[in-house]
Design a protein around this motif. Sequence first.
Motif, PDB file in Angstrom:
ATOM      1  N   LEU A 149      49.611  56.454   4.589  1.00  0.00           N
ATOM      2  CA  LEU A 149      50.199  55.114   4.561  1.00  0.00           C
ATOM      3  C   LEU A 149      49.865  54.345   5.837  1.00  0.00           C
ATOM      4  N   PHE A 150      49.835  55.044   6.965  1.00  0.00           N
ATOM      5  CA  PHE A 150      49.488  54.356   8.210  1.00  0.00           C
ATOM      6  C   PHE A 150      48.023  53.927   8.200  1.00  0.00           C
ATOM      7  N   LEU A 151      47.171  54.758   7.630  1.00  0.00           N
ATOM      8  CA  LEU A 151      45.753  54.399   7.524  1.00  0.00           C
ATOM      9  C   LEU A 151      45.589  53.189   6.608  1.00  0.00           C
ATOM     10  N   ILE A 152      46.293  53.195   5.488  1.00  0.00           N
ATOM     11  CA  ILE A 152      46.234  52.059   4.552  1.00  0.00           C
ATOM     12  C   ILE A 152      46.652  50.779   5.246  1.00  0.00           C
ATOM     13  N   HIS A 153      47.728  50.855   6.014  1.00  0.00           N
ATOM     14  CA  HIS A 153      48.232  49.650   6.687  1.00  0.00           C
ATOM     15  C   HIS A 153      47.284  49.168   7.788  1.00  0.00           C
ATOM     16  N   ASN A 154      46.299  50.006   8.091  1.00  0.00           N
ATOM     17  CA  ASN A 154      45.216  49.586   8.988  1.00  0.00           C
ATOM     18  C   ASN A 154      43.930  49.370   8.211  1.00  0.00           C
ATOM     19  N   ASN A 155      44.092  49.028   6.930  1.00  0.00           N
ATOM     20  CA  ASN A 155      42.986  48.622   6.048  1.00  0.00           C
ATOM     21  C   ASN A 155      41.980  49.727   5.765  1.00  0.00           C
ATOM     22  N   GLU A 156      42.428  50.975   5.805  1.00  0.00           N
ATOM     23  CA  GLU A 156      41.568  52.103   5.454  1.00  0.00           C
ATOM     24  C   GLU A 156      42.155  52.801   4.225  1.00  0.00           C
ATOM     25  N   VAL A 157      41.442  52.755   3.112  1.00  0.00           N
ATOM     26  CA  VAL A 157      41.981  53.328   1.877  1.00  0.00           C
ATOM     27  C   VAL A 157      41.212  54.563   1.399  1.00  0.00           C
ATOM     28  N   ASP A 158      40.090  54.885   2.034  1.00  0.00           N
ATOM     29  CA  ASP A 158      39.253  55.975   1.536  1.00  0.00           C
ATOM     30  C   ASP A 158      40.017  57.292   1.423  1.00  0.00           C
ATOM     31  N   ASP A 159      40.708  57.672   2.484  1.00  0.00           N
ATOM     32  CA  ASP A 159      41.395  58.966   2.477  1.00  0.00           C
ATOM     33  C   ASP A 159      42.590  58.958   1.526  1.00  0.00           C
ATOM     34  N   ALA A 160      43.269  57.846   1.443  1.00  0.00           N
ATOM     35  CA  ALA A 160      44.395  57.764   0.503  1.00  0.00           C
ATOM     36  C   ALA A 160      43.915  57.982  -0.925  1.00  0.00           C
ATOM     37  N   LEU A 161      42.790  57.375  -1.284  1.00  0.00           N
ATOM     38  CA  LEU A 161      42.269  57.526  -2.639  1.00  0.00           C
ATOM     39  C   LEU A 161      41.741  58.942  -2.874  1.00  0.00           C
ATOM     40  N   ALA A 186      47.570  51.060  -1.356  1.00  0.00           N
ATOM     41  CA  ALA A 186      46.119  50.881  -1.293  1.00  0.00           C
ATOM     42  C   ALA A 186      45.706  49.671  -2.126  1.00  0.00           C
ATOM     43  N   GLY A 187      46.400  49.451  -3.229  1.00  0.00           N
ATOM     44  CA  GLY A 187      46.096  48.303  -4.072  1.00  0.00           C
ATOM     45  C   GLY A 187      46.399  46.979  -3.417  1.00  0.00           C
ATOM     46  N   LYS A 188      47.339  46.964  -2.487  1.00  0.00           N
ATOM     47  CA  LYS A 188      47.606  45.738  -1.738  1.00  0.00           C
ATOM     48  C   LYS A 188      46.421  45.390  -0.837  1.00  0.00           C
ATOM     49  N   ASP A 192      40.464  45.950  -5.916  1.00  0.00           N
ATOM     50  CA  ASP A 192      39.288  46.342  -6.701  1.00  0.00           C
ATOM     51  C   ASP A 192      39.063  47.850  -6.634  1.00  0.00           C
ATOM     52  N   ARG A 193      39.243  48.429  -5.459  1.00  0.00           N
ATOM     53  CA  ARG A 193      39.085  49.886  -5.328  1.00  0.00           C
ATOM     54  C   ARG A 193      40.143  50.608  -6.150  1.00  0.00           C
ATOM     55  N   LEU A 194      41.360  50.101  -6.124  1.00  0.00           N
ATOM     56  CA  LEU A 194      42.411  50.741  -6.917  1.00  0.00           C
ATOM     57  C   LEU A 194      42.105  50.616  -8.407  1.00  0.00           C
ATOM     58  N   THR A 195      41.655  49.459  -8.826  1.00  0.00           N
ATOM     59  CA  THR A 195      41.315  49.271 -10.240  1.00  0.00           C
ATOM     60  C   THR A 195      40.241  50.265 -10.673  1.00  0.00           C
ATOM     61  N   SER A 196      39.242  50.462  -9.836  1.00  0.00           N
ATOM     62  CA  SER A 196      38.180  51.429 -10.135  1.00  0.00           C
ATOM     63  C   SER A 196      38.739  52.851 -10.175  1.00  0.00           C
ATOM     64  N   PHE A 197      39.641  53.157  -9.233  1.00  0.00           N
ATOM     65  CA  PHE A 197      40.262  54.487  -9.191  1.00  0.00           C
ATOM     66  C   PHE A 197      41.036  54.747 -10.480  1.00  0.00           C
ATOM     67  N   THR A 215      51.846  48.538  -9.424  1.00  0.00           N
ATOM     68  CA  THR A 215      52.903  47.568  -9.105  1.00  0.00           C
ATOM     69  C   THR A 215      52.366  46.204  -8.718  1.00  0.00           C
ATOM     70  N   HIS A 216      51.355  46.174  -7.866  1.00  0.00           N
ATOM     71  CA  HIS A 216      50.888  44.891  -7.325  1.00  0.00           C
ATOM     72  C   HIS A 216      49.572  44.412  -7.940  1.00  0.00           C
ATOM     73  N   LEU A 217      49.106  45.095  -8.974  1.00  0.00           N
ATOM     74  CA  LEU A 217      47.886  44.642  -9.635  1.00  0.00           C
ATOM     75  C   LEU A 217      48.208  43.530 -10.622  1.00  0.00           C
ATOM     76  N   LYS A 218      47.349  42.534 -10.691  1.00  0.00           N
ATOM     77  CA  LYS A 218      47.538  41.472 -11.659  1.00  0.00           C
ATOM     78  C   LYS A 218      47.165  41.972 -13.057  1.00  0.00           C
ATOM     79  N   PRO A 219      47.946  41.606 -14.065  1.00  0.00           N
ATOM     80  CA  PRO A 219      47.613  42.032 -15.429  1.00  0.00           C
ATOM     81  C   PRO A 219      46.226  41.532 -15.833  1.00  0.00           C
ATOM     82  N   ALA A 220      45.554  42.341 -16.609  1.00  0.00           N
ATOM     83  CA  ALA A 220      44.224  41.942 -17.096  1.00  0.00           C
ATOM     84  C   ALA A 220      44.361  40.723 -17.993  1.00  0.00           C
ATOM     85  N   PRO A 221      43.430  39.756 -17.912  1.00  0.00           N
ATOM     86  CA  PRO A 221      43.518  38.551 -18.748  1.00  0.00           C
ATOM     87  C   PRO A 221      43.300  38.884 -20.216  1.00  0.00           C
TER      88      PRO A 221
END
Length: 221
Positions: A149-161, A186-188, A192-197, A215-221
């Motif tokens: 979570l600390f890495l994510i909050h510093n804009n690093e999502v690789d390890d979280a995923l 990570a989606g915040k 796009d990375r979360l959507t791919s995951f 939670t924070h992803l926009k619904p698909a159109p």
Amino acid sequence: MSLTADAFLDTLRPHSSETERAKIQRYLHTGPDTQVMGIRMKITFDAARAFTQAPLSEVVRLLENQYYEARVGAVSILDFKARRPDADRRALYDTYIDNHDRIDNWDLVDRAAPRVVGWYLLDKPRNPLYELAASPDRWRRRTAITATLFLIHNNEVDDALAISARLLSDPEPLILKSVGTALRDAGKVDPDRLTSFLAEHGDRMTRPTLRVARTHLKPAP
């Protein structure tokens, strides 16, 4: 004020409550040796803040104590120490990892893992997180994902995923809940990375985990 483990417990004792003890015991997953004083969490946190400068040797004594509130106080002191600009991050990290057997409930992990473990590893190789994720101990696995979570909050999502992918089949609901939280955050940062995951791994995820992750992803159109 004496900044010892005994003094910390003396600060808490006058606030013991049977009602609070019963409430705490309902969500504990600790071993049979754990005792509960029955202290409101805010009181324990406030006491920990006052003991931020306690020596790490006294923090270890709190971790070794049979009282749940002592261990809550210990991880809270570690967290407050980690927030200081002069923090000795290596010493805090080592104290946490070396005493992980005593960090044996979900809230103890969540209280300290992001800043004590995640912050220390922010500018270092992340191998320790993957070792924790492979542990047979559920609380070490929770540390692995929660620290990201600390890495994510510093804009690093690789390890979280990557760690989330490894833990998607974990048998413990308390681990899957943390995975959902990490994916949500990570989606915040990178939707796009979360959507791919989710497109790749969604069929392996439990419904509660998937729901939190989206939670924070926009619904698909």
